[in-house]
Scaffold this motif. Structure first.
Motif, short mmCIF file in Angstrom:
data_model
loop_
_atom_site.label_atom_id
_atom_site.label_comp_id
_atom_site.label_asym_id
_atom_site.label_seq_id
_atom_site.Cartn_x
_atom_site.Cartn_y
_atom_site.Cartn_z
N TYR A 94 0.81 -1.22 0.00
CA TYR A 94 0.00 0.00 0.00
C TYR A 94 0.84 1.27 0.00
CZ TYR A 94 -3.67 -3.30 1.14
OH TYR A 94 -4.54 -4.36 1.11
N ILE A 99 -0.06 4.25 -2.35
CA ILE A 99 -1.31 5.02 -2.18
C ILE A 99 -1.35 5.70 -0.81
CG2 ILE A 99 -2.67 3.71 -3.85
CD1 ILE A 99 -3.25 3.03 -0.20
N VAL A 135 -4.94 6.07 -10.01
CA VAL A 135 -4.70 5.10 -8.94
C VAL A 135 -4.99 3.70 -9.43
CG1 VAL A 135 -5.33 4.34 -6.63
CG2 VAL A 135 -5.24 6.79 -7.15
N THR A 189 -4.81 -0.04 -7.62
CA THR A 189 -4.64 -0.64 -6.30
C THR A 189 -3.97 -2.00 -6.40
OG1 THR A 189 -6.65 0.47 -5.60
CG2 THR A 189 -5.78 -1.23 -4.15
N SER A 242 -11.08 -2.02 -4.68
CA SER A 242 -9.67 -2.26 -5.01
C SER A 242 -9.58 -3.09 -6.29
CB SER A 242 -8.96 -3.00 -3.87
OG SER A 242 -8.94 -2.21 -2.71
N ARG A 261 -7.97 6.25 -2.93
CA ARG A 261 -8.48 5.22 -3.83
C ARG A 261 -9.97 5.46 -4.11
NH1 ARG A 261 -7.05 0.30 -0.09
NH2 ARG A 261 -7.80 1.89 1.36
N HIS A 317 -13.21 3.97 -2.09
CA HIS A 317 -12.81 3.60 -0.74
C HIS A 317 -13.16 4.72 0.25
CE1 HIS A 317 -10.54 -0.20 -0.93
NE2 HIS A 317 -10.28 0.16 -2.18
#
Length: 365
Positions: free
Chosen positions: A101, A104, A324, A326, A307, A109, A112
């Motif tokens: 992670y 990020i 982004v 994930t 994600s 995200r 999220h």
């Protein structure tokens, strides 16, 4: 961060983060004299734990429960008896990969809770989402296993009824099937369809939503209270508190809007056993917020896992536009492992109302 407790008499507080050393719960208000074993608790934990098939996250957690307080161990060294004091249960985290992670840490995200947590608290745990992670629900399942022991003769079961646009054939419903496949699916004919469908979703690095149905049987009539303490109100609230849940319905729910008054009314006759007999169950076992003795039926919809491997547009904490993607290990359909969580939340709501009813009326139904 407050609001980590739910329930009135059967009160559950969960604690811990996705990438911390452990998580767990404290159950306060469990009556004394309830007998259980760790294996009974563990059997429900095993239904929720990750890494059991290719259709869920490959994070490897054994989710072994330890009971730290609130019980006396019997002479057999296995059976525990509740003492009436707070019961604390702990579950170690053993397979965190926080480095997944790192990219990020300052990026939000899409889909999220990252931005919402940051704007509220001024800090967020980017390592898997911290408290917003579905990892927290392991503690709920432990509490729900204990809640079942409070409810004499009540059975709470859940099944997946829809993944994406693929719905089960309800004519094929067989409870015996839910433990025979990785989806908690009661329709054996739908299993290969879901397997092929989710294989494609997983290989594309995408995700999909689902619908889960929870059925509680042998619930005594009379649980719940009118107006602000309705049993269906609390069931809906607890189901909505599960990560990624975006809709809850009781009984026929939104389909009720398509029914006439004649169709919707659950007619009654007196049964041969001298007990009321309902001719249908559109209300899902609840009228005026009070259980009728029929099966309680609740459904909840889970959104697609946020994600995903596909790049999505977002911003970072400095206000820059970013893309982004994930990384990490994620469920292509979080609805699969939500089934035992839904069971746990309904069991906790029923246990709480069972104890509240006993306290108000003096009756043990």
């Amino acid at each position: 961060m407050s609001h980590n407790t739910f329930g009135h008499l059967f009160r559950v507080t969960t604690w811990g983060e996705s990438h911390g050393p452990a998580l767990g719960c404290v159950v306060d208000g469990c009556p004394p004299g309830i007998r259980f074993t760790l294996d009974e608790i563990q059997s429900y934990m095993d239904k929720r734990k990750p890494g059991q098939s290719r259709f869920v996250t490959q994070r490897r957690e054994d989710d072994i429960v330890k009971v730290l307080s609130g019980v006396m161990l019997d002479e057999d060294g296995v059976t525990m008896t509740t003492t009436g004091t707070p019961i604390s249960m702990l579950i170690d985290n053993t397979d965190q990969r926080s480095k997944d992670y790192g990219e990020i840490a300052k990026r939000y995200r899409p889909g999220h809770a990252d931005y919402a947590y940051d704007v509220k608290y001024g800090i967020r745990d980017y390592r898997g989402g911290g408290r917003s992670s579905a990892r927290e629900t392991a503690a709920r399942v432990a509490a729900g296993a204990l809640a079942r022991k409070v409810l004499p003769g009540v059975t709470v079961r859940a099944a997946l009824t829809q993944i994406g646009k693929h719905r089960i054939n309800r004519a094929n419903w067989d409870w015996a099937q839910i433990n025979e496949n990785p989806f908690f699916c009661p329709d054996a004919e739908m299993v290969p369809v879901w397997e092929d469908y989710l294989d494609g979703i997983r290989k594309a690095g995408s995700s999909i939503g689902a619908v889960i149905e929870v059925v509680a049987e042998n619930v005594p009539a009379g649980l719940g209270a009118p107006i602000y303490s309705k049993l269906d109100q609390d069931i809906a609230s607890l189901l909505m508190s599960i990560n990624a849940v975006k809709g809850v319905e009781i009984g026929d729910g939104f389909q009720s809007a398509e029914l006439s008054g004649e169709e919707n009314a659950d007619e009654m006759r007196m049964g041969n056993d001298g007990q009321p007999l309902f001719l249908s169950n559109h209300a899902g076992g609840l009228l005026g917020g009070i259980s009728t003795g029929q099966p309680i039926v609740a459904r909840f919809a889970v959104k697609p896992t946020s994600s995903i491997l596909t790049e999505r547009q977002s911003i970072d904490s400095s206000g820059n536009n970013v893309d982004v993607r994930t990384k990490g290990r994620h469920d292509p359909c979080v609805g699969i492992r939500a089934a035992p969580i839904g069971e746990a939340m309904v069991a906790c709501a029923l246990a709480d109302h069972y104890l509240r009813d006993r306290g108000q009326t003096g009756r043990q139904r």
